[in-house]
Design a protein around this motif. Structure first.
Motif, PDB file in Angstrom:
ATOM      1  N   PHE A   1       0.815  -1.215   0.000  1.00 21.39           N
ATOM      2  CA  PHE A   1       0.000   0.000   0.000  1.00 21.39           C
ATOM      3  C   PHE A   1       0.852   1.269   0.000  1.00 21.39           C
ATOM      4  N   ASN A   2       2.044   1.190   0.556  1.00 24.36           N
ATOM      5  CA  ASN A   2       2.872   2.392   0.689  1.00 24.36           C
ATOM      6  C   ASN A   2       3.903   2.544  -0.430  1.00 24.36           C
TER       7      ASN A   2
ATOM      8  N   ILE B   1       8.309   3.704 -20.171  1.00 29.41           N
ATOM      9  CA  ILE B   1       6.956   3.734 -19.603  1.00 29.41           C
ATOM     10  C   ILE B   1       6.283   5.042 -19.984  1.00 29.41           C
ATOM     11  N   ARG B   2       5.062   4.946 -20.462  1.00 28.05           N
ATOM     12  CA  ARG B   2       4.291   6.138 -20.788  1.00 28.05           C
ATOM     13  C   ARG B   2       3.598   6.680 -19.545  1.00 28.05           C
ATOM     14  N   GLN B   3       3.057   5.775 -18.716  1.00 32.20           N
ATOM     15  CA  GLN B   3       2.296   6.237 -17.551  1.00 32.20           C
ATOM     16  C   GLN B   3       2.172   5.122 -16.519  1.00 32.20           C
ATOM     17  N   ILE B   4       2.135   5.524 -15.240  1.00 31.62           N
ATOM     18  CA  ILE B   4       1.815   4.604 -14.148  1.00 31.62           C
ATOM     19  C   ILE B   4       0.737   5.266 -13.314  1.00 31.62           C
ATOM     20  N   ARG B   5      -0.320   4.516 -13.039  1.00 32.97           N
ATOM     21  CA  ARG B   5      -1.395   5.016 -12.182  1.00 32.97           C
ATOM     22  C   ARG B   5      -1.540   4.083 -10.995  1.00 32.97           C
ATOM     23  N   LEU B   6      -1.258   4.615  -9.821  1.00 34.79           N
ATOM     24  CA  LEU B   6      -1.403   3.838  -8.589  1.00 34.79           C
ATOM     25  C   LEU B   6      -2.806   4.023  -8.029  1.00 34.79           C
ATOM     26  N   GLY B   7      -3.418   2.931  -7.575  1.00 31.24           N
ATOM     27  CA  GLY B   7      -4.731   3.027  -6.938  1.00 31.24           C
ATOM     28  C   GLY B   7      -4.591   3.676  -5.584  1.00 31.24           C
ATOM     29  N   ASN B   8      -5.414   4.684  -5.308  1.00 26.63           N
ATOM     30  CA  ASN B   8      -5.317   5.355  -4.012  1.00 26.63           C
ATOM     31  C   ASN B   8      -6.643   5.365  -3.257  1.00 26.63           C
ATOM     32  N   ALA B   9      -7.724   4.925  -3.880  1.00 28.91           N
ATOM     33  CA  ALA B   9      -8.998   4.820  -3.178  1.00 28.91           C
ATOM     34  C   ALA B   9      -8.979   3.552  -2.325  1.00 28.91           C
ATOM     35  N   ARG B  10      -9.884   3.481  -1.387  1.00 31.27           N
ATOM     36  CA  ARG B  10      -9.896   2.336  -0.466  1.00 31.27           C
ATOM     37  C   ARG B  10      -9.978   0.992  -1.204  1.00 31.27           C
ATOM     38  N   ASP B  11     -10.820   0.925  -2.243  1.00 29.00           N
ATOM     39  CA  ASP B  11     -10.994  -0.349  -2.948  1.00 29.00           C
ATOM     40  C   ASP B  11      -9.971  -0.577  -4.063  1.00 29.00           C
ATOM     41  N   THR B  12      -9.084   0.394  -4.331  1.00 29.05           N
ATOM     42  CA  THR B  12      -8.082   0.209  -5.384  1.00 29.05           C
ATOM     43  C   THR B  12      -6.648   0.232  -4.854  1.00 29.05           C
ATOM     44  N   ARG B  13      -6.476   0.401  -3.543  1.00 23.62           N
ATOM     45  CA  ARG B  13      -5.120   0.393  -2.990  1.00 23.62           C
ATOM     46  C   ARG B  13      -4.461  -0.947  -3.272  1.00 23.62           C
TER      47      ARG B  13
END
Length: 129
Positions: free
Chosen positions: A29-30, A46-58
């Motif tokens: 998570f961290n 790498i073009r893009q990285i998107r980390l999940g930050n909502a409770r259900d996407t962490r």
């Protein structure tokens, strides 16, 4: 890029699920964006990285590579890779599978709204419909 590598790539046939976008699960998570770029950047641009930050996407992320072969290389090498005592699950992003879950929920809501609108209930277990 060497000519031999270029020639081999143009003749290689990839499975249909292979694409430039990866879906990564079981991340700590961290974990930071910098750490993600360090891990996944070893396999290509790498073009893009998107980390999940909502409770259900962490613990999840999307990684978009510039080149499909780099994405395939990352999946081949990073599936099961240990990061902070967690084994990564690296999959190809498949929009049809991702949208099915939300589509089912939408359809259930739509059916319930129609039932309420027309006063139709669900038959009970002992009804004779």
């Amino acid at each position: 890029m060497a000519a031999a590598t270029l020639g081999r790539r143009s003749n290689t046939r990839l499975p249909p699920e292979v694409n430039r976008v990866l879906y990564v699960r079981n991340l700590p998570f961290n974990i930071s964006s910098e750490e993600m770029y360090d891990i996944f950047g070893k396999y290509g641009a790498i073009r893009q990285i998107r980390l999940g930050n909502a409770r259900d996407t962490r613990g999840t992320a999307y990684v978009v590579y510039e080149d499909i072969y780099d994405a395939k290389n990352a999946v081949d090498h990073l599936s099961g890779f240990n990061v902070a005592n967690r084994y990564l699950i690296v999959l190809y992003y498949q929009p049809t599978k991702m949208s099915k879950k939300s589509d089912i929920k939408k359809k259930e809501d739509e059916i319930n709204n129609l039932r309420e609108k027309y006063g139709v209930g669900t038959p009970g277990p002992d009804s004779t419909d």
